[in-house]
Design a protein around this motif. Structure first.
Motif, PDB file in Angstrom:
ATOM      1  N   SER A   1     -89.356 -16.550  45.589  1.00 57.16           N
ATOM      2  CA  SER A   1     -90.209 -15.547  46.228  1.00 57.16           C
ATOM      3  C   SER A   1     -90.151 -15.761  47.726  1.00 57.16           C
ATOM      4  O   SER A   1     -90.042 -16.898  48.196  1.00 57.16           O
ATOM      5  CB  SER A   1     -91.657 -15.701  45.761  1.00 57.16           C
ATOM      6  N   TYR A   2     -90.223 -14.675  48.463  1.00 59.87           N
ATOM      7  CA  TYR A   2     -90.227 -14.772  49.918  1.00 59.87           C
ATOM      8  C   TYR A   2     -91.022 -13.615  50.501  1.00 59.87           C
ATOM      9  O   TYR A   2     -91.282 -12.614  49.844  1.00 59.87           O
ATOM     10  CB  TYR A   2     -88.808 -14.803  50.485  1.00 59.87           C
ATOM     11  N   GLU A   3     -91.396 -13.778  51.742  1.00 57.28           N
ATOM     12  CA  GLU A   3     -92.095 -12.739  52.492  1.00 57.28           C
ATOM     13  C   GLU A   3     -91.131 -12.165  53.533  1.00 57.28           C
ATOM     14  O   GLU A   3     -90.283 -12.895  54.066  1.00 57.28           O
ATOM     15  CB  GLU A   3     -93.325 -13.322  53.199  1.00 57.28           C
ATOM     16  N   PRO A   4     -91.233 -10.887  53.835  1.00 52.05           N
ATOM     17  CA  PRO A   4     -90.312 -10.280  54.814  1.00 52.05           C
ATOM     18  C   PRO A   4     -90.279 -10.994  56.165  1.00 52.05           C
ATOM     19  O   PRO A   4     -89.220 -11.039  56.804  1.00 52.05           O
ATOM     20  CB  PRO A   4     -90.842  -8.846  54.957  1.00 52.05           C
ATOM     21  N   HIS A   5     -91.381 -11.582  56.590  1.00 53.51           N
ATOM     22  CA  HIS A   5     -91.395 -12.269  57.891  1.00 53.51           C
ATOM     23  C   HIS A   5     -90.552 -13.544  57.889  1.00 53.51           C
ATOM     24  O   HIS A   5     -90.270 -14.103  58.945  1.00 53.51           O
ATOM     25  CB  HIS A   5     -92.830 -12.586  58.340  1.00 53.51           C
ATOM     26  N   GLU A   6     -90.105 -13.992  56.708  1.00 54.54           N
ATOM     27  CA  GLU A   6     -89.265 -15.181  56.610  1.00 54.54           C
ATOM     28  C   GLU A   6     -87.779 -14.881  56.843  1.00 54.54           C
ATOM     29  O   GLU A   6     -86.983 -15.798  57.001  1.00 54.54           O
ATOM     30  CB  GLU A   6     -89.427 -15.837  55.232  1.00 54.54           C
ATOM     31  N   LEU A   7     -87.422 -13.619  56.864  1.00 50.71           N
ATOM     32  CA  LEU A   7     -86.022 -13.243  57.021  1.00 50.71           C
ATOM     33  C   LEU A   7     -85.490 -13.611  58.398  1.00 50.71           C
ATOM     34  O   LEU A   7     -86.203 -13.534  59.398  1.00 50.71           O
ATOM     35  CB  LEU A   7     -85.843 -11.744  56.807  1.00 50.71           C
TER      36      LEU A   7
ATOM     37  N   SER B   1     -79.234  -9.723  56.728  1.00 55.26           N
ATOM     38  CA  SER B   1     -80.530 -10.342  56.431  1.00 55.26           C
ATOM     39  C   SER B   1     -80.360 -11.542  55.508  1.00 55.26           C
ATOM     40  O   SER B   1     -79.762 -11.431  54.426  1.00 55.26           O
ATOM     41  CB  SER B   1     -81.462  -9.327  55.765  1.00 55.26           C
ATOM     42  N   TYR B   2     -80.917 -12.668  55.948  1.00 54.43           N
ATOM     43  CA  TYR B   2     -80.769 -13.926  55.220  1.00 54.43           C
ATOM     44  C   TYR B   2     -82.086 -14.686  55.170  1.00 54.43           C
ATOM     45  O   TYR B   2     -82.966 -14.497  56.011  1.00 54.43           O
ATOM     46  CB  TYR B   2     -79.739 -14.830  55.922  1.00 54.43           C
ATOM     47  N   LEU B   3     -82.179 -15.567  54.197  1.00 50.36           N
ATOM     48  CA  LEU B   3     -83.256 -16.545  54.118  1.00 50.36           C
ATOM     49  C   LEU B   3     -82.649 -17.922  54.331  1.00 50.36           C
ATOM     50  O   LEU B   3     -81.550 -18.206  53.839  1.00 50.36           O
ATOM     51  CB  LEU B   3     -83.925 -16.522  52.745  1.00 50.36           C
ATOM     52  N   LEU B   4     -83.379 -18.769  55.026  1.00 51.95           N
ATOM     53  CA  LEU B   4     -82.961 -20.156  55.212  1.00 51.95           C
ATOM     54  C   LEU B   4     -83.814 -20.997  54.269  1.00 51.95           C
ATOM     55  O   LEU B   4     -85.032 -21.079  54.431  1.00 51.95           O
ATOM     56  CB  LEU B   4     -83.169 -20.580  56.664  1.00 51.95           C
ATOM     57  N   ILE B   5     -83.177 -21.589  53.282  1.00 48.83           N
ATOM     58  CA  ILE B   5     -83.879 -22.321  52.226  1.00 48.83           C
ATOM     59  C   ILE B   5     -83.460 -23.781  52.273  1.00 48.83           C
ATOM     60  O   ILE B   5     -82.272 -24.101  52.141  1.00 48.83           O
ATOM     61  CB  ILE B   5     -83.522 -21.740  50.834  1.00 48.83           C
ATOM     62  N   ARG B   6     -84.438 -24.675  52.452  1.00 48.14           N
ATOM     63  CA  ARG B   6     -84.122 -26.111  52.411  1.00 48.14           C
ATOM     64  C   ARG B   6     -83.842 -26.472  50.953  1.00 48.14           C
ATOM     65  O   ARG B   6     -84.603 -26.124  50.062  1.00 48.14           O
ATOM     66  CB  ARG B   6     -85.270 -26.948  52.962  1.00 48.14           C
ATOM     67  N   LEU B   7     -82.728 -27.166  50.706  1.00 45.09           N
ATOM     68  CA  LEU B   7     -82.317 -27.458  49.336  1.00 45.09           C
ATOM     69  C   LEU B   7     -83.132 -28.567  48.675  1.00 45.09           C
ATOM     70  O   LEU B   7     -83.198 -28.634  47.457  1.00 45.09           O
ATOM     71  CB  LEU B   7     -80.825 -27.784  49.286  1.00 45.09           C
ATOM     72  N   GLU B   8     -83.721 -29.442  49.481  1.00 45.66           N
ATOM     73  CA  GLU B   8     -84.583 -30.499  48.962  1.00 45.66           C
ATOM     74  C   GLU B   8     -85.776 -30.642  49.889  1.00 45.66           C
ATOM     75  O   GLU B   8     -85.755 -30.133  51.009  1.00 45.66           O
ATOM     76  CB  GLU B   8     -83.819 -31.826  48.871  1.00 45.66           C
ATOM     77  N   ASP B   9     -86.795 -31.358  49.454  1.00 47.21           N
ATOM     78  CA  ASP B   9     -87.983 -31.542  50.280  1.00 47.21           C
ATOM     79  C   ASP B   9     -87.749 -32.496  51.442  1.00 47.21           C
ATOM     80  O   ASP B   9     -88.524 -32.530  52.379  1.00 47.21           O
ATOM     81  CB  ASP B   9     -89.155 -32.049  49.428  1.00 47.21           C
ATOM     82  N   ASP B  10     -86.681 -33.255  51.383  1.00 48.18           N
ATOM     83  CA  ASP B  10     -86.359 -34.233  52.416  1.00 48.18           C
ATOM     84  C   ASP B  10     -86.040 -33.533  53.734  1.00 48.18           C
ATOM     85  O   ASP B  10     -85.277 -32.556  53.778  1.00 48.18           O
ATOM     86  CB  ASP B  10     -85.153 -35.062  51.945  1.00 48.18           C
ATOM     87  N   HIS B  11     -86.587 -34.039  54.832  1.00 49.78           N
ATOM     88  CA  HIS B  11     -86.393 -33.444  56.159  1.00 49.78           C
ATOM     89  C   HIS B  11     -84.913 -33.342  56.540  1.00 49.78           C
ATOM     90  O   HIS B  11     -84.503 -32.403  57.215  1.00 49.78           O
ATOM     91  CB  HIS B  11     -87.156 -34.252  57.220  1.00 49.78           C
ATOM     92  N   GLY B  12     -84.102 -34.266  56.114  1.00 45.93           N
ATOM     93  CA  GLY B  12     -82.692 -34.274  56.484  1.00 45.93           C
ATOM     94  C   GLY B  12     -81.789 -33.528  55.524  1.00 45.93           C
ATOM     95  O   GLY B  12     -80.571 -33.546  55.690  1.00 45.93           O
TER      96      GLY B  12
END
Length: 151
Positions: free
Chosen positions: A12-18, A33-44
């Protein structure tokens, strides 16, 4: 809104995240239009840059400063203008990663970073024109050999 992604299943995403790429990415100019999704919870951890227009289109991105703290791309005046002339601290930079087996053979493109204005969420993939030694295919194993990163 819901989106089926290439690597992360349904999210799920919100339009302001694009993030909007007015020119698209090199070779994929028709997708903006893209979403940037971190693959893991780890900062790196790496990111997935997922197209919202084409579910099968996604790129793996990494923070170049995690690999090379001294990374210092010199953006052209034109690139800065296209981004709205933001302050340096208002930019986020990422580099694309091509995954291979074994992972140590994977490469990153330091010559063509993705630059995002974090306030406007406008982004461009730029070509660095100065000859600073940044290559199109730097192997991840080269960073591990220097002790900069582990693979």
């Amino acid at each position: 809104m819901k989106l089926h992604t290439k690597y992360c299943g349904e999210i799920s995403y919100e339009p302001h995240e694009l993030i909007t790429f007015p020119d698209g990415l090199f070779g994929f100019e028709t997708y903006h239009s893209y979403l940037l999704i971190r693959l893991e919870d780890d900062h790196g951890s790496p990111f997935c840059l997922q197209s919202v227009e084409e579910p099968d289109l996604a790129f793996i991105l990494v923070d170049p400063f995690q690999l090379m703290p001294e990374y210092a791309p010199d953006l052209s005046d034109e690139d800065c203008e296209r981004l709205g002339n933001p302050a340096v601290e208002d930019l986020a930079l990422y580099v694309t990663c091509v995954l291979r087996k074994p992972v140590s053979e994977s490469t990153v493109n330091l010559r063509c970073p993705i630059v995002v204005n974090i306030h406007t969420r406008t982004a461009f993939q730029v070509i660095l024109h100065s000859d600073n030694g940044y290559t199109f295919q730097k192997k991840l194993q080269d960073f591990a050999a220097k002790g900069d990163a582990s693979c």
